[in-house]
Design a protein around this motif. Structure first.
Motif, mmCIF file in Angstrom:
data_model
loop_
_atom_site.group_PDB
_atom_site.id
_atom_site.type_symbol
_atom_site.label_atom_id
_atom_site.label_comp_id
_atom_site.label_asym_id
_atom_site.label_seq_id
_atom_site.Cartn_x
_atom_site.Cartn_y
_atom_site.Cartn_z
ATOM 1 N N PRO A 73 2.074 77.070 202.297
ATOM 2 C CA PRO A 73 1.687 77.213 200.891
ATOM 3 C C PRO A 73 1.153 75.933 200.260
ATOM 4 C CG PRO A 73 3.722 78.398 201.301
ATOM 5 C CD PRO A 73 3.419 77.622 202.557
ATOM 6 N N SER A 74 1.717 74.781 200.613
ATOM 7 C CA SER A 74 1.246 73.527 200.017
ATOM 8 C C SER A 74 -0.198 73.233 200.426
ATOM 9 C CB SER A 74 2.159 72.366 200.420
ATOM 10 O OG SER A 74 2.200 72.215 201.830
ATOM 11 N N SER A 75 -0.521 73.457 201.692
ATOM 12 C CA SER A 75 -1.906 73.267 202.151
ATOM 13 C C SER A 75 -2.829 74.303 201.520
ATOM 14 C CB SER A 75 -1.976 73.367 203.676
ATOM 15 O OG SER A 75 -1.216 72.350 204.285
ATOM 16 N N TYR A 76 -2.314 75.504 201.363
ATOM 17 C CA TYR A 76 -3.097 76.568 200.727
ATOM 18 C C TYR A 76 -3.464 76.184 199.294
ATOM 19 C CZ TYR A 76 -3.822 80.935 198.153
ATOM 20 O OH TYR A 76 -4.314 81.904 197.324
ATOM 21 N N LEU A 77 -2.502 75.642 198.554
ATOM 22 C CA LEU A 77 -2.759 75.250 197.168
ATOM 23 C C LEU A 77 -3.768 74.106 197.092
ATOM 24 C CD1 LEU A 77 0.882 75.514 195.802
ATOM 25 C CD2 LEU A 77 -1.062 76.930 195.118
ATOM 26 N N GLU A 78 -3.708 73.202 198.047
ATOM 27 C CA GLU A 78 -4.707 72.124 198.102
ATOM 28 C C GLU A 78 -6.105 72.710 198.314
ATOM 29 O OE1 GLU A 78 -6.646 68.577 198.115
ATOM 30 O OE2 GLU A 78 -4.510 68.817 197.662
ATOM 31 N N LYS A 79 -6.207 73.700 199.178
ATOM 32 C CA LYS A 79 -7.501 74.344 199.425
ATOM 33 C C LYS A 79 -7.984 75.085 198.178
ATOM 34 C CE LYS A 79 -6.633 74.938 204.367
ATOM 35 N NZ LYS A 79 -6.308 75.914 205.442
ATOM 36 N N ILE A 80 -7.059 75.721 197.471
ATOM 37 C CA ILE A 80 -7.433 76.414 196.240
ATOM 38 C C ILE A 80 -7.967 75.412 195.215
ATOM 39 C CG2 ILE A 80 -6.512 77.636 194.227
ATOM 40 C CD1 ILE A 80 -6.983 79.471 196.546
ATOM 41 N N TYR A 81 -7.319 74.249 195.134
ATOM 42 C CA TYR A 81 -7.807 73.207 194.215
ATOM 43 C C TYR A 81 -9.232 72.802 194.575
ATOM 44 C CZ TYR A 81 -8.626 68.581 192.302
ATOM 45 O OH TYR A 81 -9.201 67.504 191.673
ATOM 46 N N GLN A 82 -9.477 72.564 195.859
ATOM 47 C CA GLN A 82 -10.812 72.150 196.294
ATOM 48 C C GLN A 82 -11.842 73.250 196.023
ATOM 49 O OE1 GLN A 82 -11.411 69.145 197.100
ATOM 50 N NE2 GLN A 82 -9.320 68.408 197.450
ATOM 51 N N LYS A 83 -11.470 74.495 196.280
ATOM 52 C CA LYS A 83 -12.382 75.610 195.994
ATOM 53 C C LYS A 83 -12.653 75.718 194.496
ATOM 54 C CE LYS A 83 -11.357 78.644 199.928
ATOM 55 N NZ LYS A 83 -10.835 79.971 200.341
#
Length: 212
Positions: free
Chosen positions: A103-113
């Motif tokens: 989930p933490s990596s997922y949230l980082e990807k969401i931020y970048q997107k």
């Protein structure tokens, strides 16, 4: 009259060529080695770019499958006639697939997107954060009756604690996503990200949502 042969046998010619090559290398070894390094680095860079493109394609394909599977799972999860223990584990698997088990990596990807979405001025379309909030709120709402049923059936034991923790992890992910959107609305998203003060960047939050 032709020039007499210096090397009369094949072995002599091979040795002579090796000596010649060795002398040439010793004379120009710096430039030769630099050229080899440049060629190697260029090849590594090209391979890395190709691998990166292929990896992104695989990730996007996986993400599409994961999201599709999530909504299929939600349909069956909402059937309360099923075993709540089995179904809360299904919620856990849906969470794992949707976040690629991190989930933490997922949230980082969401931020970048989300940043890319803002730079491309796509405000007329739904933001990646809004889409993610909707997805995880649905999953959270599906987990609530399951957790309640587990409490009613098994009491305040290990089964309930596990279900409650899964539910709270999903809720924490939603809160992190809402924090991103709030920071954007306040105009502080970039600065808070640089300072590592967004909610999803908090160490305790990372450990909690990742199930550590």
């Amino acid at each position: 009259m032709p020039r007499p042969k210096i090397h009369k046998t094949k072995e002599q010619r091979i040795l002579a060529n090796r000596l010649k090559s060795s002398k040439h290398y010793e004379r120009y070894k710096d430039s030769i080695n630099q050229k080899r390094r440049d060629q190697y680095q260029a090849q590594v860079k090209a391979n890395s770019l190709t691998d990166s493109i292929e990896r992104k394609k695989r990730q996007e394909a996986f993400r599409h499958i994961a999201v599709s599977q999530l909504f299929l799972d939600l349909h069956s999860i909402n059937d309360l006639s099923r075993d709540p223990i089995v179904e809360i584990h299904r919620v856990q698997r849906s969470l794992d697939r949707a976040t690629d088990y991190s989930p933490s990596s997922y949230l980082e990807k969401i931020y970048q997107k989300h940043q890319l979405w803002l730079r491309n001025d796509q405000v007329s379309s739904e933001s990646p954060v809004t889409q993610a909030v909707s997805q995880f709120e649905d999953l959270f709402e599906s987990s609530k009756p399951l957790t309640h049923n587990i409490l009613q059936e098994f009491g305040y034991g290990s089964e309930y604690l596990e279900a409650s923790r899964i539910q709270k992890r999903i809720r924490r992910i939603v809160e992190c996503l809402e924090d991103l959107e709030l920071a954007r609305m306040e105009g502080t998203l970039d600065s808070l990200y640089q300072l590592h003060r967004l909610r999803f960047q908090d160490t305790a939050t990372i450990h909690y949502i990742d199930g550590q």
